[in-house]
Scaffold this motif. Sequence first.
Motif, PDB file in Angstrom:
ATOM      1  N   MET A  87       0.995  -1.050  -0.036  1.00  0.00           N
ATOM      2  CA  MET A  87       0.076   0.083  -0.008  1.00  0.00           C
ATOM      3  C   MET A  87       0.978   1.434   0.080  1.00  0.00           C
ATOM      4  O   MET A  87       1.786   1.340   0.830  1.00  0.00           O
ATOM      5  N   ARG A  88       0.694   2.166  -0.847  1.00  0.00           N
ATOM      6  CA  ARG A  88       1.317   3.325  -0.855  1.00  0.00           C
ATOM      7  C   ARG A  88       0.442   4.594  -0.999  1.00  0.00           C
ATOM      8  O   ARG A  88      -0.459   4.764  -1.464  1.00  0.00           O
ATOM      9  N   VAL A  89       0.791   5.457   0.043  1.00  0.00           N
ATOM     10  CA  VAL A  89       0.087   6.783   0.284  1.00  0.00           C
ATOM     11  C   VAL A  89       0.810   7.874   0.162  1.00  0.00           C
ATOM     12  O   VAL A  89       2.136   8.040   0.550  1.00  0.00           O
ATOM     13  N   LEU A  90       0.357   8.906  -0.517  1.00  0.00           N
ATOM     14  CA  LEU A  90       0.860  10.287  -0.638  1.00  0.00           C
ATOM     15  C   LEU A  90       0.205  11.235  -0.338  1.00  0.00           C
ATOM     16  O   LEU A  90      -1.201  11.352  -0.624  1.00  0.00           O
ATOM     17  N   PHE A  91       0.517  12.232   0.741  1.00  0.00           N
ATOM     18  CA  PHE A  91       0.123  13.250   1.176  1.00  0.00           C
ATOM     19  C   PHE A  91       0.474  14.367   0.213  1.00  0.00           C
ATOM     20  O   PHE A  91       1.564  14.586  -0.087  1.00  0.00           O
ATOM     21  N   VAL A  92      -0.635  15.404  -0.047  1.00  0.00           N
ATOM     22  CA  VAL A  92      -0.347  16.491  -0.996  1.00  0.00           C
ATOM     23  C   VAL A  92      -0.970  17.767  -0.455  1.00  0.00           C
ATOM     24  O   VAL A  92      -2.284  17.784   0.029  1.00  0.00           O
ATOM     25  N   CYS A  93      -0.059  18.935  -0.413  1.00  0.00           N
ATOM     26  CA  CYS A  93      -0.533  20.346   0.139  1.00  0.00           C
ATOM     27  C   CYS A  93       0.126  21.174  -1.244  1.00  0.00           C
ATOM     28  O   CYS A  93       0.443  20.713  -2.007  1.00  0.00           O
ATOM     29  N   LEU A  94       0.041  22.491  -1.042  1.00  0.00           N
ATOM     30  CA  LEU A  94       0.343  23.405  -1.919  1.00  0.00           C
ATOM     31  C   LEU A  94       2.006  23.380  -2.290  1.00  0.00           C
ATOM     32  O   LEU A  94       2.294  23.012  -3.422  1.00  0.00           O
ATOM     33  N   GLY A  95       2.755  23.619  -1.220  1.00  0.00           N
ATOM     34  CA  GLY A  95       4.134  23.917  -1.495  1.00  0.00           C
ATOM     35  C   GLY A  95       5.022  22.691  -0.851  1.00  0.00           C
ATOM     36  O   GLY A  95       6.115  22.683  -1.044  1.00  0.00           O
ATOM     37  N   ASN A  96       4.336  21.503  -0.055  1.00  0.00           N
ATOM     38  CA  ASN A  96       5.045  20.463   0.110  1.00  0.00           C
ATOM     39  C   ASN A  96       6.306  20.799   1.188  1.00  0.00           C
ATOM     40  O   ASN A  96       7.203  20.257   1.316  1.00  0.00           O
ATOM     41  N   ILE A  97       5.916  21.762   2.050  1.00  0.00           N
ATOM     42  CA  ILE A  97       6.981  22.179   3.060  1.00  0.00           C
ATOM     43  C   ILE A  97       6.082  22.345   4.490  1.00  0.00           C
ATOM     44  O   ILE A  97       6.902  22.300   5.679  1.00  0.00           O
ATOM     45  N   CYS A  98       4.802  22.235   4.505  1.00  0.00           N
ATOM     46  CA  CYS A  98       4.390  22.541   5.967  1.00  0.00           C
ATOM     47  C   CYS A  98       3.128  21.072   6.173  1.00  0.00           C
ATOM     48  O   CYS A  98       3.780  20.399   7.078  1.00  0.00           O
ATOM     49  N   ARG A  99       2.067  21.172   5.647  1.00  0.00           N
ATOM     50  CA  ARG A  99       1.234  19.987   6.038  1.00  0.00           C
ATOM     51  C   ARG A  99       1.472  18.873   5.482  1.00  0.00           C
ATOM     52  O   ARG A  99       1.570  17.759   6.229  1.00  0.00           O
ATOM     53  N   SER A 100       1.807  18.615   4.037  1.00  0.00           N
ATOM     54  CA  SER A 100       2.053  17.153   3.622  1.00  0.00           C
ATOM     55  C   SER A 100       3.255  16.547   4.166  1.00  0.00           C
ATOM     56  O   SER A 100       3.409  15.197   4.676  1.00  0.00           O
ATOM     57  N   PRO A 101       4.314  17.304   4.477  1.00  0.00           N
ATOM     58  CA  PRO A 101       5.651  16.608   5.276  1.00  0.00           C
ATOM     59  C   PRO A 101       5.453  16.189   6.397  1.00  0.00           C
ATOM     60  O   PRO A 101       5.829  15.230   6.909  1.00  0.00           O
ATOM     61  N   MET A 102       4.390  17.137   6.898  1.00  0.00           N
ATOM     62  CA  MET A 102       4.288  16.584   8.498  1.00  0.00           C
ATOM     63  C   MET A 102       3.353  15.412   8.636  1.00  0.00           C
ATOM     64  O   MET A 102       3.772  14.570   9.259  1.00  0.00           O
ATOM     65  N   ALA A 103       2.657  15.206   7.760  1.00  0.00           N
ATOM     66  CA  ALA A 103       1.758  14.106   7.647  1.00  0.00           C
ATOM     67  C   ALA A 103       2.320  12.927   7.223  1.00  0.00           C
ATOM     68  O   ALA A 103       2.406  12.021   7.711  1.00  0.00           O
ATOM     69  N   GLU A 104       3.286  13.091   6.154  1.00  0.00           N
ATOM     70  CA  GLU A 104       4.177  11.996   5.951  1.00  0.00           C
ATOM     71  C   GLU A 104       4.963  11.453   7.039  1.00  0.00           C
ATOM     72  O   GLU A 104       5.109  10.271   7.331  1.00  0.00           O
ATOM     73  N   ALA A 105       5.409  12.422   7.792  1.00  0.00           N
ATOM     74  CA  ALA A 105       6.371  12.027   8.910  1.00  0.00           C
ATOM     75  C   ALA A 105       5.726  11.404   9.883  1.00  0.00           C
ATOM     76  O   ALA A 105       6.276  10.319  10.480  1.00  0.00           O
ATOM     77  N   VAL A 106       4.703  11.907  10.329  1.00  0.00           N
ATOM     78  CA  VAL A 106       3.879  11.488  11.463  1.00  0.00           C
ATOM     79  C   VAL A 106       3.453   9.872  10.969  1.00  0.00           C
ATOM     80  O   VAL A 106       3.476   8.990  11.968  1.00  0.00           O
ATOM     81  N   LEU A 107       2.695   9.928   9.726  1.00  0.00           N
ATOM     82  CA  LEU A 107       2.199   8.251   9.401  1.00  0.00           C
ATOM     83  C   LEU A 107       3.735   7.351   9.239  1.00  0.00           C
ATOM     84  O   LEU A 107       3.348   6.177   9.594  1.00  0.00           O
ATOM     85  N   ARG A 108       4.686   7.819   8.582  1.00  0.00           N
ATOM     86  CA  ARG A 108       5.812   6.926   8.586  1.00  0.00           C
ATOM     87  C   ARG A 108       6.155   6.453   9.944  1.00  0.00           C
ATOM     88  O   ARG A 108       6.338   5.299  10.195  1.00  0.00           O
ATOM     89  N   MET A 109       6.007   7.268  11.009  1.00  0.00           N
ATOM     90  CA  MET A 109       6.703   6.845  12.372  1.00  0.00           C
ATOM     91  C   MET A 109       5.443   5.924  12.916  1.00  0.00           C
ATOM     92  O   MET A 109       5.680   4.682  13.468  1.00  0.00           O
ATOM     93  N   LYS A 110       4.430   6.167  12.664  1.00  0.00           N
ATOM     94  CA  LYS A 110       3.156   5.065  12.940  1.00  0.00           C
ATOM     95  C   LYS A 110       3.225   4.029  12.271  1.00  0.00           C
ATOM     96  O   LYS A 110       2.847   2.650  13.003  1.00  0.00           O
ATOM     97  N   VAL A 111       3.534   3.874  11.087  1.00  0.00           N
ATOM     98  CA  VAL A 111       3.616   2.553  10.312  1.00  0.00           C
ATOM     99  C   VAL A 111       4.809   1.651  10.807  1.00  0.00           C
ATOM    100  O   VAL A 111       4.503   0.625  11.178  1.00  0.00           O
ATOM    101  N   ASN A 112       5.921   2.221  11.099  1.00  0.00           N
ATOM    102  CA  ASN A 112       6.990   1.780  11.745  1.00  0.00           C
ATOM    103  C   ASN A 112       6.792   1.140  13.173  1.00  0.00           C
ATOM    104  O   ASN A 112       7.174  -0.083  13.510  1.00  0.00           O
ATOM    105  N   LYS A 113       6.005   1.966  13.996  1.00  0.00           N
ATOM    106  CA  LYS A 113       5.707   1.343  15.245  1.00  0.00           C
ATOM    107  C   LYS A 113       4.753   0.271  15.207  1.00  0.00           C
ATOM    108  O   LYS A 113       4.546  -0.690  15.985  1.00  0.00           O
ATOM    109  N   ALA A 114       3.956   0.273  14.126  1.00  0.00           N
ATOM    110  CA  ALA A 114       2.733  -0.801  13.969  1.00  0.00           C
ATOM    111  C   ALA A 114       3.455  -1.903  13.408  1.00  0.00           C
ATOM    112  O   ALA A 114       2.823  -3.028  13.077  1.00  0.00           O
ATOM    113  N   GLY A 115       4.640  -2.052  12.961  1.00  0.00           N
ATOM    114  CA  GLY A 115       5.684  -3.045  12.227  1.00  0.00           C
ATOM    115  C   GLY A 115       5.140  -3.287  10.904  1.00  0.00           C
ATOM    116  O   GLY A 115       5.053  -4.299  10.497  1.00  0.00           O
ATOM    117  N   LEU A 116       4.487  -2.228  10.162  1.00  0.00           N
ATOM    118  CA  LEU A 116       4.011  -2.492   8.993  1.00  0.00           C
ATOM    119  C   LEU A 116       5.076  -1.646   7.955  1.00  0.00           C
ATOM    120  O   LEU A 116       4.599  -1.260   6.954  1.00  0.00           O
TER     121      LEU A 116
END
Length: 154
Positions: A1-30
């Motif tokens: 499964m591949r997830v892409l977050f998208v905002c306007l400039g890719n420096i505020c919201r979408s990279p924050m969502a990427e980093a947070v979800l990536r951490m949760k994916v790792n913690k879940a062993g996924l």
Amino acid sequence: MRVLFVCLGNICRSPMAEAVLRMKVNKAGLSGKIAVDSAGTGSWHIGDPPHRGTQKQLAAAAIPFDQMKARQINASDFQRFDRIIAMDRNNERDLIQMTDARNRAKVSRFMTLLHDQPHPDVPDPYYTGRFDEVYELIDRGTDQLIKELARQIR
């Protein structure tokens, strides 16, 4: 499964969502089953690291963000990703206009993950300065998203 977050400039919201979800994916062993990325609809910040406000929120939560660089979404992303999640209605509209009918079903808006929120958009902290508010929304929304993704891949 591949997830892409998208905002306007890719420096505020979408990279924050990427980093947070990536951490949760790792913690879940996924981490071998779920890949996470982010992009912007605009080209202004290509190659830039996340905004200082995003970095501050992620650092306070001990979530890594080094190596992250802004990029612009491209046509191949609609083939490579299973879910493309826009941070607001304007970016959702732009994404839908960029793709064909077959890939439109992949596009959704982040705030649909949070049914208790009256606002349809994750506010843009580039303009509001409210990175803490955005982090809280992203943290809660990615909790819901990781549950959905885990059900889909198991």
